[in-house]
Scaffold this motif. Structure first.
Motif, mmCIF file in Angstrom:
data_model
loop_
_atom_site.group_PDB
_atom_site.id
_atom_site.type_symbol
_atom_site.label_atom_id
_atom_site.label_comp_id
_atom_site.label_asym_id
_atom_site.label_seq_id
_atom_site.Cartn_x
_atom_site.Cartn_y
_atom_site.Cartn_z
ATOM 1 N N ALA A 89 0.848 -1.201 0.000
ATOM 2 C CA ALA A 89 0.000 0.000 0.000
ATOM 3 C C ALA A 89 0.880 1.247 0.000
ATOM 4 C CB ALA A 89 -0.927 -0.006 1.208
ATOM 5 N N CYS A 90 1.932 1.256 0.796
ATOM 6 C CA CYS A 90 2.861 2.395 0.823
ATOM 7 C C CYS A 90 3.578 2.538 -0.520
ATOM 8 C CB CYS A 90 3.882 2.232 1.948
ATOM 9 S SG CYS A 90 3.177 2.433 3.591
ATOM 10 N N LEU A 91 3.973 1.421 -1.110
ATOM 11 C CA LEU A 91 4.620 1.446 -2.413
ATOM 12 C C LEU A 91 3.692 2.072 -3.457
ATOM 13 C CD1 LEU A 91 7.061 0.382 -4.208
ATOM 14 C CD2 LEU A 91 5.565 -1.550 -4.678
ATOM 15 N N THR A 92 2.438 1.634 -3.463
ATOM 16 C CA THR A 92 1.466 2.188 -4.403
ATOM 17 C C THR A 92 1.257 3.673 -4.138
ATOM 18 O OG1 THR A 92 0.375 0.043 -4.540
ATOM 19 C CG2 THR A 92 -0.879 1.949 -5.288
ATOM 20 N N PHE A 93 1.140 4.038 -2.872
ATOM 21 C CA PHE A 93 0.970 5.441 -2.496
ATOM 22 C C PHE A 93 2.121 6.285 -3.021
ATOM 23 C CE2 PHE A 93 2.103 8.883 0.384
ATOM 24 C CZ PHE A 93 0.933 9.632 0.368
ATOM 25 N N HIS A 94 3.356 5.817 -2.818
ATOM 26 C CA HIS A 94 4.526 6.572 -3.281
ATOM 27 C C HIS A 94 4.539 6.721 -4.800
ATOM 28 C CE1 HIS A 94 6.268 5.864 0.788
ATOM 29 N NE2 HIS A 94 6.638 7.106 0.573
ATOM 30 N N HIS A 95 4.196 5.646 -5.504
ATOM 31 C CA HIS A 95 4.184 5.727 -6.959
ATOM 32 C C HIS A 95 3.116 6.690 -7.453
ATOM 33 C CE1 HIS A 95 7.085 2.881 -8.702
ATOM 34 N NE2 HIS A 95 7.049 2.353 -7.490
ATOM 35 N N VAL A 96 1.914 6.614 -6.872
ATOM 36 C CA VAL A 96 0.806 7.456 -7.330
ATOM 37 C C VAL A 96 1.029 8.913 -6.971
ATOM 38 C CG1 VAL A 96 -1.649 7.949 -6.975
ATOM 39 C CG2 VAL A 96 -0.888 5.603 -7.358
ATOM 40 N N TRP A 97 1.477 9.181 -5.747
ATOM 41 C CA TRP A 97 1.522 10.559 -5.254
ATOM 42 C C TRP A 97 2.903 11.206 -5.302
ATOM 43 C CZ3 TRP A 97 -2.874 12.955 -4.991
ATOM 44 C CH2 TRP A 97 -4.030 12.207 -4.819
ATOM 45 N N CYS A 98 3.964 10.428 -5.504
ATOM 46 C CA CYS A 98 5.312 11.009 -5.501
ATOM 47 C C CYS A 98 6.062 10.753 -6.809
ATOM 48 C CB CYS A 98 6.123 10.470 -4.328
ATOM 49 S SG CYS A 98 5.412 10.847 -2.720
ATOM 50 N N TYR A 99 6.316 9.479 -7.114
ATOM 51 C CA TYR A 99 7.204 9.147 -8.224
ATOM 52 C C TYR A 99 6.638 9.528 -9.584
ATOM 53 C CZ TYR A 99 9.309 6.282 -4.550
ATOM 54 O OH TYR A 99 9.866 5.836 -3.388
#
Length: 147
Positions: A89-99
């Protein structure tokens, strides 16, 4: 293919269906962990223990492997599944909102820099190269052979 597509279940999918209890590795991602007794312990020809020792070794190996796995999964499986769920979930969050936004911004900036560099090359390097080309185009090479 967008992020999350083809990479497992979405948030809605987890509520709608339950896991397959018969095929627990349908994509065979852990196929390399299928360890058989014969792949670990083997006695070469001419060096054999008693048949009863070999049979008991087989039962001890498979029984201890299965019991230990059941104990460890019962003790840690749910907690680790929770941790892995949070990590993904954190990985997905980082990809969607940061990377992904950062990569888009980087791409836009690179496009601007590409245009600046192209203009500099056309203004400064192109005339120099054209001038050198004209100067060097008048060079003639004459090959003489001695007979």
């Amino acid at each position: 293919m967008g992020l999350g597509e083809g990479q497992g279940e979405g948030a809605g999918d987890a509520k709608e269906r339950s896991p397959d209890l018969d095929r627990r590795d349908p994509l065979e991602i852990n196929d390399h962990l299928k360890v058989k007794f014969e792949e670990v312990l083997a006695e070469p020809d001419g060096t054999h223990s008693c048949d009863c020792v070999w049979q008991l070794s087989y039962k001890c190996f498979t029984g201890s492997r299965n019991c230990c796995y059941m104990f460890l999964t019962g003790l840690c499986g749910s907690c680790l599944a929770l941790c892995w769920g949070c990590r993904f979930a954190c990985l997905t969050f980082h990809h969607v909102w940061c990377y992904t936004p950062y990569l888009r911004m980087f791409s836009i900036n690179c496009s601007f820099m590409q245009r600046c560099w192209g203009t500099c090359v056309q203004c400064f390097c192109a005339p120099l190269c054209e001038t050198f080309g004209l100067c060097l185009s008048r060079i003639q090479v004459l090959n003489l052979r001695d007979n």
